[in-house]
Design an enzyme around this catalytic site. Sequence first.
Site, PDB file in Angstrom:
ATOM      1  N   CYS A 150       0.856  -1.197   0.000  1.00  0.00           N
ATOM      2  CA  CYS A 150       0.000   0.000   0.000  1.00  0.00           C
ATOM      3  C   CYS A 150       0.880   1.231   0.000  1.00  0.00           C
ATOM      4  O   CYS A 150       1.923   1.239   0.653  1.00  0.00           O
ATOM      5  CB  CYS A 150      -0.819   0.059   1.286  1.00  0.00           C
ATOM      6  SG  CYS A 150      -2.302  -0.886   1.207  1.00  0.00           S
ATOM      7  N   GLU A 196       1.735  -3.802  -5.675  1.00  0.00           N
ATOM      8  CA  GLU A 196       0.680  -4.820  -5.577  1.00  0.00           C
ATOM      9  C   GLU A 196      -0.567  -4.354  -6.335  1.00  0.00           C
ATOM     10  O   GLU A 196      -0.911  -3.171  -6.300  1.00  0.00           O
ATOM     11  CB  GLU A 196       0.363  -5.014  -4.087  1.00  0.00           C
ATOM     12  CG  GLU A 196      -0.455  -6.224  -3.801  1.00  0.00           C
ATOM     13  CD  GLU A 196      -0.661  -6.381  -2.291  1.00  0.00           C
ATOM     14  OE1 GLU A 196       0.293  -6.754  -1.603  1.00  0.00           O
ATOM     15  OE2 GLU A 196      -1.766  -6.108  -1.830  1.00  0.00           O
TER      16      GLU A 196
HETATM   17  N1  ACO Z   1      -4.863  13.880 -10.753  1.00  0.00           N
HETATM   18  C1  ACO Z   1      -4.081  13.739 -11.844  1.00  0.00           C
HETATM   19  N2  ACO Z   1      -2.804  13.262 -11.798  1.00  0.00           N
HETATM   20  C2  ACO Z   1      -2.341  12.882 -10.606  1.00  0.00           C
HETATM   21  C3  ACO Z   1      -3.111  12.998  -9.418  1.00  0.00           C
HETATM   22  C4  ACO Z   1      -4.419  13.520  -9.536  1.00  0.00           C
HETATM   23  N3  ACO Z   1      -5.202  13.673  -8.463  1.00  0.00           N
HETATM   24  N4  ACO Z   1      -2.368  12.555  -8.379  1.00  0.00           N
HETATM   25  C5  ACO Z   1      -1.184  12.164  -8.884  1.00  0.00           C
HETATM   26  N5  ACO Z   1      -1.158  12.367 -10.239  1.00  0.00           N
HETATM   27  C6  ACO Z   1      -0.064  12.044 -11.155  1.00  0.00           C
HETATM   28  C7  ACO Z   1       0.478  13.326 -11.774  1.00  0.00           C
HETATM   29  O1  ACO Z   1       1.094  12.996 -13.012  1.00  0.00           O
HETATM   30  C8  ACO Z   1       1.542  13.711 -10.764  1.00  0.00           C
HETATM   31  O2  ACO Z   1       2.561  14.524 -11.310  1.00  0.00           O
HETATM   32  P1  ACO Z   1       2.322  16.124 -11.432  1.00  0.00           P
HETATM   33  O3  ACO Z   1       1.774  16.593 -10.117  1.00  0.00           O
HETATM   34  O4  ACO Z   1       3.685  16.629 -11.742  1.00  0.00           O
HETATM   35  O5  ACO Z   1       1.323  16.285 -12.544  1.00  0.00           O
HETATM   36  C9  ACO Z   1       2.126  12.372 -10.402  1.00  0.00           C
HETATM   37  O6  ACO Z   1       1.013  11.479 -10.394  1.00  0.00           O
HETATM   38  C10 ACO Z   1       2.828  12.318  -9.064  1.00  0.00           C
HETATM   39  O7  ACO Z   1       2.138  13.091  -8.115  1.00  0.00           O
HETATM   40  P2  ACO Z   1       2.675  13.251  -6.648  1.00  0.00           P
HETATM   41  O8  ACO Z   1       2.387  14.644  -6.179  1.00  0.00           O
HETATM   42  O9  ACO Z   1       4.079  12.810  -6.559  1.00  0.00           O
HETATM   43  O10 ACO Z   1       1.777  12.179  -5.878  1.00  0.00           O
HETATM   44  P3  ACO Z   1       0.999  12.348  -4.503  1.00  0.00           P
HETATM   45  O11 ACO Z   1       1.920  12.795  -3.415  1.00  0.00           O
HETATM   46  O12 ACO Z   1      -0.226  13.120  -4.708  1.00  0.00           O
HETATM   47  O13 ACO Z   1       0.675  10.802  -4.176  1.00  0.00           O
HETATM   48  C11 ACO Z   1      -0.713   8.904  -4.250  1.00  0.00           C
HETATM   49  C12 ACO Z   1       0.095   9.917  -5.068  1.00  0.00           C
HETATM   50  C13 ACO Z   1       0.216   8.237  -3.233  1.00  0.00           C
HETATM   51  C14 ACO Z   1      -1.280   7.832  -5.151  1.00  0.00           C
HETATM   52  C15 ACO Z   1      -1.844   9.705  -3.532  1.00  0.00           C
HETATM   53  O14 ACO Z   1      -2.721  10.194  -4.496  1.00  0.00           O
HETATM   54  C16 ACO Z   1      -2.620   8.906  -2.507  1.00  0.00           C
HETATM   55  O15 ACO Z   1      -2.142   8.674  -1.402  1.00  0.00           O
HETATM   56  N6  ACO Z   1      -3.853   8.503  -2.871  1.00  0.00           N
HETATM   57  C17 ACO Z   1      -4.740   7.802  -1.946  1.00  0.00           C
HETATM   58  C18 ACO Z   1      -4.250   6.401  -1.679  1.00  0.00           C
HETATM   59  C19 ACO Z   1      -4.007   5.629  -2.955  1.00  0.00           C
HETATM   60  O16 ACO Z   1      -4.846   5.584  -3.829  1.00  0.00           O
HETATM   61  N7  ACO Z   1      -2.814   4.993  -3.030  1.00  0.00           N
HETATM   62  C20 ACO Z   1      -2.420   4.174  -4.135  1.00  0.00           C
HETATM   63  C21 ACO Z   1      -3.030   2.858  -4.012  1.00  0.00           C
HETATM   64  S1  ACO Z   1      -2.283   1.645  -5.067  1.00  0.00           S
HETATM   65  C22 ACO Z   1      -1.242   0.770  -4.029  1.00  0.00           C
HETATM   66  O17 ACO Z   1      -1.325   0.962  -2.840  1.00  0.00           O
HETATM   67  C23 ACO Z   1      -0.208  -0.159  -4.563  1.00  0.00           C
END
Ligand code: ACO
Length: 515
Positions: free
Chosen positions: A372, A406
């Site tokens: 996760c 995962e």
């Molecule tokens: N909308 C569009 N693109 C997005 C978004 C969004 N809401 N969030 C991330 N991205 C993409 C973009 O390309 C972004 O780059 P940019 O900001 O330069 O455009 C890139 O991803 C990286 O963004 P970060 O700022 O580095 O990512 P963030 O710190 O927001 O974390 C994460 C991403 C961890 C998935 C976060 O959204 C989160 O915690 N979500 C809730 C939990 C979740 O869904 N986790 C993933 C589950 S899958 C697994 O656990 C294996």
Amino acid sequence: MSAASSPFPSTIVVGGTIGSIVVGCKLQVLHGQPPEYRKAEILSIRPSPSADDATRCEYYVHYSDYNKRLDEWVAPERLNLLGEIEYPKIKKPKTVLAGIGKETGKGSEPGTPSGRMSKNNRKSNLSKAATTGKGTEAASSSLAVPGTPGANNKRKASVMEEEGEASQEKAEDTPSTQTLADEDEDEDMNGSVALDAAGDEEGGGIFSKEQEIEKLRTSGSMTQNPHEVARVKNLNMIQIGKHEVETWYFSPYPVEYAYLPVLYICEFCLSYFPAVKQLGRHRHKCTLQHPPGNEIYRKDDISFFEIDGRKQKVYCRNLCLLSKLFLDHKTLYYDVDPFLFYVMTMRDDDGAHLIGYFSKEKESSEQYNVACILTLPQYQRLGFGRLLIAFSYELSKVEKRLGSPEKPLSDLGLLSYRAFWSESIVTLLVEQQKAGIETSIDDIAQKTAFQQIDVLHTLQNLNALKYYHGQYVIVLSDTVIKNAERSAKKKKREVDPKALVWKPIHFTATQLRFL
Ligand code: ACO
Ligand code: ZN
């Protein structure tokens, strides 16, 4: 009108009374700014927490074709009772208690529509919490969300293992220089215990691990049938550190906490409290200023701590409870032992503040390097998710393994991974091209620690695989190269491999005996 007199089995009716609205009804609900009507399904109904009128309810709605993150409790005024109302074709009414409690399977309370909970029940739950003050610290009734079934679903809890078994990893793997905090012996930073108010201390031998997990699974807000209940968000807001954060999804915090306007969380040990005063008292006792575990990376103000789920059960369970508020597609786990947790913090004068984390199986038969992953919402879209992902691959490089997250990935997980894979692969390809080096999918995988399948899919998404003279070649279009150059110019935090002080932990067969 009670469930018994609701207009089953007829389906669509124009106009209705608030009393006829039951779980499963679909109708127009006011949403957004400026407010507009959107079709939504009623997922749960509960007495309005703030109303004096005992019959007044609020309704948990899911907007059709919208992300589940937008699901919310709404007042009856927001339901369009003059328009079309689609009633569910249910033969037997179902009972869902307040969207967080147990499914009784005994049908509705007499005189209340299906899915409603009596105000008295709720009040008694709340007063129990308020008077006993129990269950606020750590893992009472909690359960874990380290990952999805995947490789892990074969696992069940084992009888608690001897404490001594863990000592070897500790001696071998404590980093030498940059350690801000070394792991203590098992548990705990503020005197909390793994079990709840019954006072059974972890490792005390009173409960086997199996019993402990069963207790966590069946107590508190957990339900035997999570599918119904987990559709409904139980908490609206948490306060953690300086931030008030709206929650996204259900998380199995104890049922007493469900009606609180805000749940207060200690940002360092992740214990939770119903009132700010209780958190304040806790902070006087809780001396933590960083997560438990070993600090294995420090660069500028960013640190990573490695935490063994087996040694820090309470912290890891609380982390899983917290992260479940923002993760929806993961199956719940009660056992954190098989996982390591990599917690990323940002340091200031007050301490090392939690930004995000990822969990990782100690041994993954599918070669997953992340179970996760989460950036807390207040820090999202600032590049921290990218940093977490990059860090997970740095660990894989040290392990000399290829890794992959995962499955399934969430929508945000997929967006973030795709962006990271694309950027890393294109940057590498451009460098190789400049140096006149030919590259294969396998070369890319070895250099990045991405699994070949992820490299292949990324190249396909970039439309970079061309069939030429009987074989596939990698060709980047000008647009892809320009986009990569533009993206490379953005200032981003990078992982510095030199700041990582880490050796992979090799667990013995006994230490991995989770079954
Ligand atoms: N909308 C569009 N693109 C997005 C978004 C969004 N809401 N969030 C991330 N991205 C993409 C973009 O390309 C972004 O780059 P940019 O900001 O330069 O455009 C890139 O991803 C990286 O963004 P970060 O700022 O580095 O990512 P963030 O710190 O927001 O974390 C994460 C991403 C961890 C998935 C976060 O959204 C989160 O915690 N979500 C809730 C939990 C979740 O869904 N986790 C993933 C589950 S899958 C697994 O656990 C294996
Ligand atoms: Zn604390």
